[in-house]
Design a protein around this motif. Structure first.
Motif, short mmCIF file in Angstrom:
data_model
loop_
_atom_site.label_atom_id
_atom_site.label_comp_id
_atom_site.label_asym_id
_atom_site.label_seq_id
_atom_site.Cartn_x
_atom_site.Cartn_y
_atom_site.Cartn_z
N LYS A 169 11.43 2.43 -5.42
CA LYS A 169 12.39 2.47 -4.32
C LYS A 169 11.93 1.59 -3.16
CE LYS A 169 14.62 5.73 -1.12
NZ LYS A 169 14.19 5.04 0.11
N SER A 170 10.66 1.69 -2.81
CA SER A 170 10.14 0.92 -1.69
C SER A 170 10.23 -0.58 -1.97
CB SER A 170 8.68 1.30 -1.42
OG SER A 170 8.14 0.51 -0.38
N LEU A 171 9.89 -0.98 -3.19
CA LEU A 171 9.94 -2.39 -3.56
C LEU A 171 11.37 -2.92 -3.46
CD1 LEU A 171 7.84 -4.49 -4.61
CD2 LEU A 171 8.70 -4.00 -6.91
N CYS A 172 12.31 -2.15 -3.97
CA CYS A 172 13.72 -2.57 -3.93
C CYS A 172 14.26 -2.61 -2.50
CB CYS A 172 14.57 -1.63 -4.78
SG CYS A 172 14.22 -1.72 -6.55
N ASP A 173 13.92 -1.62 -1.71
CA ASP A 173 14.43 -1.55 -0.34
C ASP A 173 13.89 -2.68 0.53
OD1 ASP A 173 15.90 0.67 -0.94
OD2 ASP A 173 14.54 2.10 0.02
N ARG A 174 12.62 -2.99 0.38
CA ARG A 174 11.99 -4.00 1.22
C ARG A 174 12.59 -5.39 1.02
NH1 ARG A 174 7.19 -3.32 3.84
NH2 ARG A 174 6.19 -1.27 3.67
N HIS A 175 13.03 -5.66 -0.20
CA HIS A 175 13.46 -7.01 -0.54
C HIS A 175 14.92 -7.08 -0.99
CE1 HIS A 175 9.37 -8.51 -0.10
NE2 HIS A 175 8.99 -7.39 -0.68
N ALA A 176 15.68 -6.02 -0.73
CA ALA A 176 17.10 -5.99 -1.11
C ALA A 176 17.27 -6.41 -2.57
CB ALA A 176 17.92 -6.89 -0.19
N VAL A 177 16.41 -5.89 -3.45
CA VAL A 177 16.49 -6.20 -4.87
C VAL A 177 17.77 -5.57 -5.43
CG1 VAL A 177 15.38 -5.89 -7.11
CG2 VAL A 177 13.98 -6.31 -5.07
N SER A 226 -0.19 15.10 -10.46
CA SER A 226 0.85 15.78 -11.22
C SER A 226 1.86 14.80 -11.77
CB SER A 226 1.57 16.79 -10.30
OG SER A 226 2.78 17.23 -10.86
N GLN A 227 2.38 15.09 -12.95
CA GLN A 227 3.42 14.24 -13.53
C GLN A 227 4.68 14.24 -12.65
OE1 GLN A 227 3.35 14.67 -18.19
NE2 GLN A 227 2.53 16.55 -17.30
N LEU A 228 4.92 15.34 -11.96
CA LEU A 228 6.10 15.43 -11.12
C LEU A 228 6.03 14.47 -9.93
CD1 LEU A 228 6.75 19.29 -11.07
CD2 LEU A 228 7.75 17.54 -12.55
N ASP A 229 4.81 14.12 -9.50
CA ASP A 229 4.69 13.18 -8.39
C ASP A 229 5.15 11.78 -8.77
OD1 ASP A 229 3.68 14.81 -6.29
OD2 ASP A 229 1.77 14.91 -7.32
N TRP A 230 5.29 11.50 -10.05
CA TRP A 230 5.80 10.20 -10.49
C TRP A 230 7.31 10.11 -10.31
CZ3 TRP A 230 2.89 6.13 -12.39
CH2 TRP A 230 1.53 6.41 -12.60
N ILE A 231 7.98 11.23 -10.29
CA ILE A 231 9.44 11.21 -10.37
C ILE A 231 10.12 11.92 -9.20
CG2 ILE A 231 9.46 10.96 -12.87
CD1 ILE A 231 9.99 13.98 -13.08
N MET A 239 0.85 -1.18 0.00
CA MET A 239 0.00 0.00 0.00
C MET A 239 0.88 1.23 0.00
SD MET A 239 -2.69 1.36 2.86
CE MET A 239 -4.08 0.39 2.31
N SER A 240 0.59 2.15 -0.86
CA SER A 240 1.30 3.42 -0.87
C SER A 240 0.29 4.53 -0.71
CB SER A 240 2.09 3.61 -2.16
OG SER A 240 1.27 3.48 -3.27
N CYS A 241 0.55 5.43 0.20
CA CYS A 241 -0.36 6.54 0.46
C CYS A 241 0.39 7.85 0.23
CB CYS A 241 -0.87 6.52 1.89
SG CYS A 241 -1.81 5.04 2.31
N GLN A 283 8.92 6.40 -6.14
CA GLN A 283 8.89 6.01 -4.73
C GLN A 283 8.38 4.58 -4.55
OE1 GLN A 283 7.62 8.91 -1.77
NE2 GLN A 283 7.64 10.48 -3.36
N MET A 284 7.48 4.13 -5.40
CA MET A 284 7.04 2.73 -5.35
C MET A 284 8.19 1.80 -5.74
SD MET A 284 3.29 3.27 -7.05
CE MET A 284 2.77 1.55 -7.03
#
Length: 286
Positions: free
Chosen positions: A124-132, A204-209, A26-28, A121-122
């Motif tokens: 980053k979170s995915l990679c950080d959680r699972h040491a990808v 906003s498109q900026l919220d993607w990056i 979940m991302s908020c 940010q999604m």
């Protein structure tokens, strides 16, 4: 186009259990301005597993390459399918790896709002959680942006073109969604309750990056108006195989003629929710 930008943005990630007992990510996000997606300024994104594939790959819309050390953050309706589909069809199906497939392999369900697209940010979170083993901090990151006035017309045209589309046999649009789309652009833009569109028409498109501090992370932000030149320069920088890029996922109608779709109310909507795009990316209605 190189950008540096900072704004208040509060992101949090939690692992919870879905009704079927599967893990979901979940991302908020709450922004300084109200999104008004429901009656609250905060929206939540709950992924769903997506099993349809093209060849041997998922229909990923956010991709990366460990060989060429880059991440492409695909902002919806900004010519991203052209890049992804050409390399997967003309070079190899697994030439570009995708975060959608990685998300499913790690046991998370698919995001009903953003679908097979991932914000930075999604990722980053995915990679950080699972040491990808994806060096997202140092990999070259790029995206494509577009005038939000034109982009929303393109999204509307896309929705009309796929009004009866399904995902895994489930209709993407409810009867209410279809009826609203048929009423026209203004009704759809201002009142849609579709789980995806009520986010995309205000995000906003900026919220993607942006990262957690609100800074833009992309090393290159490509303007769709200069797409052919800038994408080729980027691919050369990354030492990607040279191929001709055929157009993919293009609406039959020309969205560049967007002005005729707008009224005072719809212009005000874009100016409110996409103010950052207009200011930082230097777009306007004219």
């Amino acid at each position: 186009m190189a950008l540096g930008f900072s704004a208040s943005s509060d992101w949090a990630f939690d692992r919870i259990t879905g009704s079927a007992g599967k893990r979901i990510l979940m991302s908020c996000a709450s922004w300084g301005r109200r999104l008004e997606l429901t009656e609250t300024p905060i929206y939540s994104i709950i992924p769903q597993v997506f099993s349809q594939k093209t060849g041997s790959r998922f229909l990923d819309m956010a991709v990366y390459s460990n060989t060429h050390q880059f991440i492409f953050v695909h902002v919806p309706k900004n010519a991203g399918s052209t890049l992804i589909m050409n390399y997967r069809k003309k070079v190899a199906p697994d030439f570009l790896l995708g975060f959608e497939e990685l998300n499913a392999e790690l046991g998370y369900e698919r995001d009903p709002a953003l679908g097979n697209h991932f914000t930075y940010q999604m990722i980053k979170s995915l990679c950080d959680r699972h040491a990808v083993p994806i060096d997202y901090q140092n990999y070259f990151k790029f995206c494509v942006v577009r005038n939000p006035f034109e982009r929303m017309v393109s999204l509307y045209q896309h929705r009309l073109r796929k009004i009866d589309a399904t995902t895994n046999g489930v209709p993407r649009n409810s009867p209410e969604d279809k009826a609203l789309l048929k009423k026209g652009f203004e009704a759809w833009l201002l009142t849609t309750q579709n789980v995806s569109d009520r986010v995309l028409t205000k995000m906003s498109q900026l919220d993607w990056i942006k990262d957690e501090a609100g800074a833009i992370v992309c090393d290159r932000v490509i303007d769709v108006r200069n797409y052919d030149q800038e994408i080729m320069e980027t691919l050369e920088t990354l030492r990607m195989p040279r191929i001709e890029l055929d157009k993919f996922n293009v609406s039959a109608k020309d969205s560049s003629q967007y002005k005729s779709y707008y009224t005072a109310s719809t212009r005000a909507h874009i100016e409110k929710y996409f103010a950052e795009d207009l200011d930082v990316l230097k777009y306007s209605f004219s």
